[in-house]
Design a protein around this motif. Structure first.
Motif, PDB file in Angstrom:
ATOM      1  N   MET A  82       0.738  -0.914  -0.209  1.00 44.72           N
ATOM      2  CA  MET A  82      -0.065  -0.358   0.207  1.00 44.72           C
ATOM      3  C   MET A  82       1.094   0.857   0.121  1.00 44.72           C
ATOM      4  O   MET A  82       1.978   1.586   0.575  1.00 44.72           O
ATOM      5  CB  MET A  82      -0.792  -0.368   1.203  1.00 44.72           C
ATOM      6  CG  MET A  82      -1.923   1.162   1.193  1.00 44.72           C
ATOM      7  SD  MET A  82      -3.276   0.500  -0.089  1.00 44.72           S
ATOM      8  CE  MET A  82      -4.968  -0.149   0.402  1.00 44.72           C
ATOM      9  N   VAL A  83       0.085   2.526  -0.025  1.00 43.73           N
ATOM     10  CA  VAL A  83       1.715   3.355  -0.956  1.00 43.73           C
ATOM     11  C   VAL A  83       0.289   4.657  -0.356  1.00 43.73           C
ATOM     12  O   VAL A  83      -0.880   4.657  -0.303  1.00 43.73           O
ATOM     13  CB  VAL A  83       1.450   3.423  -2.318  1.00 43.73           C
ATOM     14  CG1 VAL A  83       1.975   5.364  -2.271  1.00 43.73           C
ATOM     15  CG2 VAL A  83       2.160   2.423  -3.065  1.00 43.73           C
ATOM     16  N   PHE A  84       0.432   5.785   0.633  1.00 36.20           N
ATOM     17  CA  PHE A  84       0.223   6.680   1.368  1.00 36.20           C
ATOM     18  C   PHE A  84       1.300   7.855   0.685  1.00 36.20           C
ATOM     19  O   PHE A  84       2.493   7.608   1.455  1.00 36.20           O
ATOM     20  CB  PHE A  84       0.229   6.797   3.216  1.00 36.20           C
ATOM     21  CG  PHE A  84      -0.046   5.889   3.026  1.00 36.20           C
ATOM     22  CD1 PHE A  84      -1.644   5.564   4.021  1.00 36.20           C
ATOM     23  CD2 PHE A  84       0.020   4.361   3.449  1.00 36.20           C
ATOM     24  CE1 PHE A  84      -3.011   4.800   3.847  1.00 36.20           C
ATOM     25  CE2 PHE A  84      -1.273   3.010   3.425  1.00 36.20           C
ATOM     26  CZ  PHE A  84      -2.564   3.304   4.187  1.00 36.20           C
ATOM     27  N   ILE A  85       1.251   8.969   0.185  1.00 36.58           N
ATOM     28  CA  ILE A  85       1.454  10.342  -0.220  1.00 36.58           C
ATOM     29  C   ILE A  85       0.421  11.269   0.305  1.00 36.58           C
ATOM     30  O   ILE A  85      -0.658  11.905   0.141  1.00 36.58           O
ATOM     31  CB  ILE A  85       1.798  10.111  -1.682  1.00 36.58           C
ATOM     32  CG1 ILE A  85       2.492   8.747  -1.964  1.00 36.58           C
ATOM     33  CG2 ILE A  85       2.555  11.413  -2.113  1.00 36.58           C
ATOM     34  CD1 ILE A  85       3.005   9.244  -3.405  1.00 36.58           C
ATOM     35  N   GLU A  86       1.515  12.164   1.492  1.00 42.48           N
ATOM     36  CA  GLU A  86       0.629  13.154   1.498  1.00 42.48           C
ATOM     37  C   GLU A  86       0.852  14.180   0.671  1.00 42.48           C
ATOM     38  O   GLU A  86       1.765  14.556  -0.227  1.00 42.48           O
ATOM     39  CB  GLU A  86       1.770  13.872   2.735  1.00 42.48           C
ATOM     40  CG  GLU A  86       0.811  15.005   3.216  1.00 42.48           C
ATOM     41  CD  GLU A  86       1.139  15.614   4.671  1.00 42.48           C
ATOM     42  OE1 GLU A  86       1.047  16.937   5.327  1.00 42.48           O
ATOM     43  OE2 GLU A  86       1.836  14.706   5.429  1.00 42.48           O
ATOM     44  N   VAL A  87       0.086  14.974   0.201  1.00 40.57           N
ATOM     45  CA  VAL A  87       0.295  15.823  -0.512  1.00 40.57           C
ATOM     46  C   VAL A  87      -0.692  17.735  -0.513  1.00 40.57           C
ATOM     47  O   VAL A  87      -1.074  17.480   0.650  1.00 40.57           O
ATOM     48  CB  VAL A  87      -0.605  16.084  -1.886  1.00 40.57           C
ATOM     49  CG1 VAL A  87       0.071  14.796  -2.749  1.00 40.57           C
ATOM     50  CG2 VAL A  87      -2.299  15.506  -1.774  1.00 40.57           C
ATOM     51  N   GLY A  88      -0.128  18.453  -1.008  1.00 38.38           N
ATOM     52  CA  GLY A  88      -1.220  20.213  -1.009  1.00 38.38           C
ATOM     53  C   GLY A  88      -2.254  19.729  -1.252  1.00 38.38           C
ATOM     54  O   GLY A  88      -2.274  19.469  -1.960  1.00 38.38           O
ATOM     55  N   LEU A  89      -2.533  21.193  -1.001  1.00 37.03           N
ATOM     56  CA  LEU A  89      -4.255  21.205  -1.261  1.00 37.03           C
ATOM     57  C   LEU A  89      -3.931  21.331  -3.546  1.00 37.03           C
ATOM     58  O   LEU A  89      -3.048  22.383  -3.853  1.00 37.03           O
ATOM     59  CB  LEU A  89      -4.901  22.648  -0.800  1.00 37.03           C
ATOM     60  CG  LEU A  89      -4.647  23.030   0.866  1.00 37.03           C
ATOM     61  CD1 LEU A  89      -4.575  24.346   0.976  1.00 37.03           C
ATOM     62  CD2 LEU A  89      -4.995  22.136   0.932  1.00 37.03           C
ATOM     63  N   VAL A  95      -1.576  13.725  -8.366  1.00 33.95           N
ATOM     64  CA  VAL A  95      -1.164  12.921  -7.825  1.00 33.95           C
ATOM     65  C   VAL A  95      -1.541  11.395  -7.777  1.00 33.95           C
ATOM     66  O   VAL A  95      -0.885  10.295  -8.247  1.00 33.95           O
ATOM     67  CB  VAL A  95      -0.642  12.530  -6.500  1.00 33.95           C
ATOM     68  CG1 VAL A  95      -0.308  11.608  -6.024  1.00 33.95           C
ATOM     69  CG2 VAL A  95       0.183  14.668  -5.748  1.00 33.95           C
ATOM     70  N   ALA A  96      -2.993  11.449  -8.080  1.00 27.38           N
ATOM     71  CA  ALA A  96      -3.410  10.350  -8.495  1.00 27.38           C
ATOM     72  C   ALA A  96      -3.525   9.374  -9.612  1.00 27.38           C
ATOM     73  O   ALA A  96      -3.238   8.798  -9.837  1.00 27.38           O
ATOM     74  CB  ALA A  96      -5.451  10.207  -8.322  1.00 27.38           C
ATOM     75  N   GLN A  97      -3.396  10.739 -10.518  1.00 27.62           N
ATOM     76  CA  GLN A  97      -2.960  10.274 -12.396  1.00 27.62           C
ATOM     77  C   GLN A  97      -1.882  10.286 -12.601  1.00 27.62           C
ATOM     78  O   GLN A  97      -1.602   9.377 -13.339  1.00 27.62           O
ATOM     79  CB  GLN A  97      -3.858  11.985 -13.030  1.00 27.62           C
ATOM     80  CG  GLN A  97      -3.757  10.462 -14.519  1.00 27.62           C
ATOM     81  CD  GLN A  97      -4.300  10.713 -14.650  1.00 27.62           C
ATOM     82  OE1 GLN A  97      -5.662  10.281 -14.973  1.00 27.62           O
ATOM     83  NE2 GLN A  97      -4.163   9.207 -15.182  1.00 27.62           N
ATOM     84  N   LEU A  98      -0.445  10.757 -11.284  1.00 24.28           N
ATOM     85  CA  LEU A  98       0.529   9.999 -12.008  1.00 24.28           C
ATOM     86  C   LEU A  98       0.586   8.268 -11.422  1.00 24.28           C
ATOM     87  O   LEU A  98       1.099   7.772 -11.971  1.00 24.28           O
ATOM     88  CB  LEU A  98       1.738  11.134 -11.176  1.00 24.28           C
ATOM     89  CG  LEU A  98       1.713  12.660 -11.035  1.00 24.28           C
ATOM     90  CD1 LEU A  98       2.230  13.275 -10.166  1.00 24.28           C
ATOM     91  CD2 LEU A  98       2.599  12.596 -12.758  1.00 24.28           C
ATOM     92  N   LEU A  99      -0.287   8.237 -10.019  1.00 23.23           N
ATOM     93  CA  LEU A  99      -0.227   7.007 -10.139  1.00 23.23           C
ATOM     94  C   LEU A  99      -0.576   6.133 -10.710  1.00 23.23           C
ATOM     95  O   LEU A  99       0.155   4.906 -11.278  1.00 23.23           O
ATOM     96  CB  LEU A  99      -0.667   6.486  -8.474  1.00 23.23           C
ATOM     97  CG  LEU A  99       0.189   7.327  -7.291  1.00 23.23           C
ATOM     98  CD1 LEU A  99      -0.937   7.480  -5.744  1.00 23.23           C
ATOM     99  CD2 LEU A  99       1.445   6.409  -6.675  1.00 23.23           C
ATOM    100  N   ARG A 118      -5.915  15.249   1.311  1.00 22.96           N
ATOM    101  CA  ARG A 118      -3.990  15.786   1.862  1.00 22.96           C
ATOM    102  C   ARG A 118      -3.553  14.523   1.888  1.00 22.96           C
ATOM    103  O   ARG A 118      -2.181  14.125   1.982  1.00 22.96           O
ATOM    104  CB  ARG A 118      -4.563  15.853   3.200  1.00 22.96           C
ATOM    105  CG  ARG A 118      -5.134  17.734   3.543  1.00 22.96           C
ATOM    106  CD  ARG A 118      -4.347  18.706   2.328  1.00 22.96           C
ATOM    107  NE  ARG A 118      -2.847  18.761   2.677  1.00 22.96           N
ATOM    108  CZ  ARG A 118      -2.139  19.874   2.956  1.00 22.96           C
ATOM    109  NH1 ARG A 118      -3.477  20.499   4.247  1.00 22.96           N
ATOM    110  NH2 ARG A 118      -1.178  19.407   3.261  1.00 22.96           N
ATOM    111  N   VAL A 119      -4.036  13.130   1.665  1.00 28.30           N
ATOM    112  CA  VAL A 119      -3.827  11.948   1.257  1.00 28.30           C
ATOM    113  C   VAL A 119      -4.502  11.339   0.410  1.00 28.30           C
ATOM    114  O   VAL A 119      -5.171  10.908   0.651  1.00 28.30           O
ATOM    115  CB  VAL A 119      -2.874  10.994   2.754  1.00 28.30           C
ATOM    116  CG1 VAL A 119      -2.365   9.777   2.150  1.00 28.30           C
ATOM    117  CG2 VAL A 119      -2.866  12.304   4.394  1.00 28.30           C
ATOM    118  N   VAL A 120      -3.062  10.532  -0.625  1.00 29.90           N
ATOM    119  CA  VAL A 120      -3.370   9.865  -1.939  1.00 29.90           C
ATOM    120  C   VAL A 120      -2.841   8.245  -0.993  1.00 29.90           C
ATOM    121  O   VAL A 120      -2.380   8.276  -0.972  1.00 29.90           O
ATOM    122  CB  VAL A 120      -2.999   9.856  -2.910  1.00 29.90           C
ATOM    123  CG1 VAL A 120      -3.533   8.919  -4.017  1.00 29.90           C
ATOM    124  CG2 VAL A 120      -3.121  11.365  -3.042  1.00 29.90           C
TER     125      VAL A 120
END
Length: 131
Positions: A82-89, A95-99, A118-120
């Motif tokens: 599983m991957v959790f990435i915090e992101v900015g507003l 980021v979801a599209q990049l993943l 804030r987290v994907v």
């Protein structure tokens, strides 16, 4: 999970402390720099003056480090991981599209107290059908 990425001294992506692998679980957690270079000086002085630049500077659009991380995630994760990435507003959908482009399935977004994504949360491979 990638053990060299868990080091607090260096990371596979070339940025200090942006990835943590949870030992023997296949879980990757990242709080990368995601603030755009132009926005740094507009931050509260407690952040812009005292945080190490490498910890907050996400490049011109705030996604430079996240792009590097996502491009290497297939080497950091395990099939059941599983991957959790915090992101900015405002960055969660991009980021979801990049993943997704790297073959990850977006499981969910974690919202902050204001309701902002804030987290994907994603996992490798094809979508798992929930029964």
């Amino acid at each position: 999970c990638c053990h060299e990425a868990a080091s607090t001294e260096s990371c596979t992506c070339g940025v200090v402390c942006i990835v943590r692998c949870v030992e023997d679980t296949g879980i990757v957690i990242s709080n990368p720099p995601y603030i755009s270079k132009a926005s740094i000086e507009t931050l509260d002085p407690e952040v812009s003056s005292y945080e190490p630049r490498v910890a907050i500077d996400g490049g011109d659009d705030g996604l430079m480090v996240i792009r590097k991380l996502v491009s290497r995630l297939n080497n950091l994760t395990e099939p059941q991981g599983m991957v959790f990435i915090e992101v900015g507003l405002g960055q969660a959908d991009e980021v979801a599209q990049l993943l997704t482009n790297e073959g990850f399935h977006i499981d969910s977004f974690v919202q902050d107290l204001s309701g902002h994504k804030r987290v994907v949360r994603a996992f490798p491979g094809k979508e798992i059908t929930k029964t």
